[in-house]
Scaffold this active site. Structure first.
Site, short mmCIF file in Angstrom:
data_model
loop_
_atom_site.label_atom_id
_atom_site.label_comp_id
_atom_site.label_asym_id
_atom_site.label_seq_id
_atom_site.Cartn_x
_atom_site.Cartn_y
_atom_site.Cartn_z
N LYS A 13 -12.00 9.22 -4.40
CA LYS A 13 -12.76 10.09 -3.50
C LYS A 13 -14.07 9.41 -3.06
O LYS A 13 -14.37 9.36 -1.87
CB LYS A 13 -13.13 11.43 -4.19
CG LYS A 13 -11.95 12.24 -4.64
CD LYS A 13 -12.38 13.55 -5.29
CE LYS A 13 -13.15 13.37 -6.59
NZ LYS A 13 -12.37 12.76 -7.69
N ARG A 88 -14.77 22.42 -7.17
CA ARG A 88 -13.89 22.04 -8.28
C ARG A 88 -13.36 23.25 -9.04
O ARG A 88 -12.67 23.08 -10.03
CB ARG A 88 -14.67 21.17 -9.26
CG ARG A 88 -14.47 19.68 -9.05
CD ARG A 88 -15.54 18.97 -9.88
NE ARG A 88 -15.06 17.74 -10.41
CZ ARG A 88 -15.52 16.54 -10.05
NH1 ARG A 88 -16.44 16.42 -9.13
NH2 ARG A 88 -15.07 15.46 -10.62
N ARG A 127 -13.93 1.12 -13.83
CA ARG A 127 -14.91 1.40 -12.76
C ARG A 127 -16.30 0.88 -13.13
O ARG A 127 -16.72 0.97 -14.27
CB ARG A 127 -14.97 2.91 -12.52
CG ARG A 127 -16.11 3.33 -11.58
CD ARG A 127 -15.88 4.67 -10.96
NE ARG A 127 -15.89 5.77 -11.90
CZ ARG A 127 -15.64 7.04 -11.55
NH1 ARG A 127 -15.34 7.33 -10.30
NH2 ARG A 127 -15.66 7.99 -12.45
N ARG A 160 -20.21 3.89 -16.23
CA ARG A 160 -20.63 5.27 -16.51
C ARG A 160 -20.27 5.67 -17.94
O ARG A 160 -19.20 5.34 -18.41
CB ARG A 160 -19.94 6.22 -15.52
CG ARG A 160 -20.67 6.31 -14.18
CD ARG A 160 -19.88 7.05 -13.14
NE ARG A 160 -19.31 8.32 -13.59
CZ ARG A 160 -18.66 9.16 -12.80
NH1 ARG A 160 -18.51 8.88 -11.51
NH2 ARG A 160 -18.17 10.28 -13.26
N ARG A 171 -11.47 15.02 -18.83
CA ARG A 171 -11.72 15.32 -17.41
C ARG A 171 -10.40 15.56 -16.66
O ARG A 171 -10.34 16.40 -15.76
CB ARG A 171 -12.51 14.18 -16.77
CG ARG A 171 -13.99 14.24 -17.18
CD ARG A 171 -14.66 12.89 -17.06
NE ARG A 171 -14.72 12.39 -15.73
CZ ARG A 171 -14.84 11.09 -15.43
NH1 ARG A 171 -14.93 10.19 -16.38
NH2 ARG A 171 -14.87 10.72 -14.18
#
Ligand code: ADP
Ligand code: ADP
Ligand code: ZN
Length: 217
Positions: A13, A88, A127, A160, A171
């Site tokens: 996203k 969400r 990431r 992160r 998640r």
């Protein structure tokens, strides 16, 4: 044009939103980015949000909704925006409709980027994010030109704290239970459109851009 960009964590996203915002000259509103800035600045809201983010849980609706409402009321959103990571929950989706009603804006499309869980785990654990400008990279799939240095601003890249395997699994479960119900919400409004996100970044981008051009007319 107001676009909601949906999909599980790691689907791409943020990566797509960055490109779409430039292509369509829309402000990119990422609730995750807003929270991470607040955490970095050490504000009261940031401290509260961090408790949830660290566990991979959703920040409570009333906090998120207030933030988005304030952001959408700014003048740069008068012609629309690209919402990345909001709504969400169904409650957030309903609240968004109310806020947009007050602002005389309509959702043009809810675009979902779909990717299977195994691939999401690979994407999230590799990431890396720029500490200065927030640009997103991947150690294998989208590496920076110079290791650990941002192509755009030469900032330092970091991992992160919520991109660890355990938090990622939490998640993904929360996405299934709390976020997936909004697919039906937008399907009923004829706004839902999904794209295959398990392809090269540029191929996914071409698909989403074509859809947005088709609805913009
Ligand atoms: P989201 O905002 O949905 O959580 P990101 O845009 O941050 O997802 O992407 C998650 C990770 O996957 C990042 O490391 C990014 O560089 C990488 N990524 C994004 N899109 C693709 C793609 N199409 N193929 C491979 N890796 C991708
Ligand atoms: P990703 O796309 O990788 O899931 P984000 O950067 O969008 O991550 O979000 C990071 C974290 O910020 C989420 O795990 C959650 O704790 C919080 N967050 C972001 N957006 C929302 C939202 N709309 N509602 C509740 N919490 C949110
Ligand atoms: Zn940068």
């Amino acid at each position: 044009m107001l676009v909601v960009l949906m999909g599980p964590p790691g689907a791409g996203k943020g990566t797509q939103a960055e490109k779409l915002a430039a292509e369509f000259a829309l402000p990119h509103i990422s609730t995750g980015d807003i929270f991470r800035s607040a955490v970095k600045e050490g504000t009261g809201m940031g401290k509260k949000a961090k408790e949830y983010m660290d566990k991979g849980e959703l920040v409570p609706d009333e906090i998120v909704i207030g933030i988005v409402k304030e952001r959408l009321a700014k003048s740069d959103c008068s012609d629309g925006a690209l919402l990345d990571g909001f709504p969400r929950t169904v409650e957030q989706a309903q609240a968004l409709d109310e806020v947009l009603g007050d602002l005389k804006l309509n959702i043009s499309a809810a675009v979902s980027v779909d990717v299977q869980e195994e691939e999401l785990i690979n994407r999230l654990t590799g990431r890396r994010v720029c500490r200065s400008c927030g640009a997103t990279y991947h150690i294998k799939f989208n590496p920076p030109k110079v290791r650990n240095i941002c192509d755009h601003c030469s900032g330092e890249l970091y991992q992160r704290s919520d991109d660890t395997i355990d938090t990622v699994k939490e998640r993904l479960a929360i996405y299934r239970n709390q976020t997936m119900p909004i697919i039906e919400y937008y399907e009923q409004k004829n706004l839902f459109h999904s794209v295959d996100g398990a392809r090269a970044i540029d191929d996914v981008f071409v698909d989403i851009a074509a859809h947005l051009r088709s609805i913009r007319g």
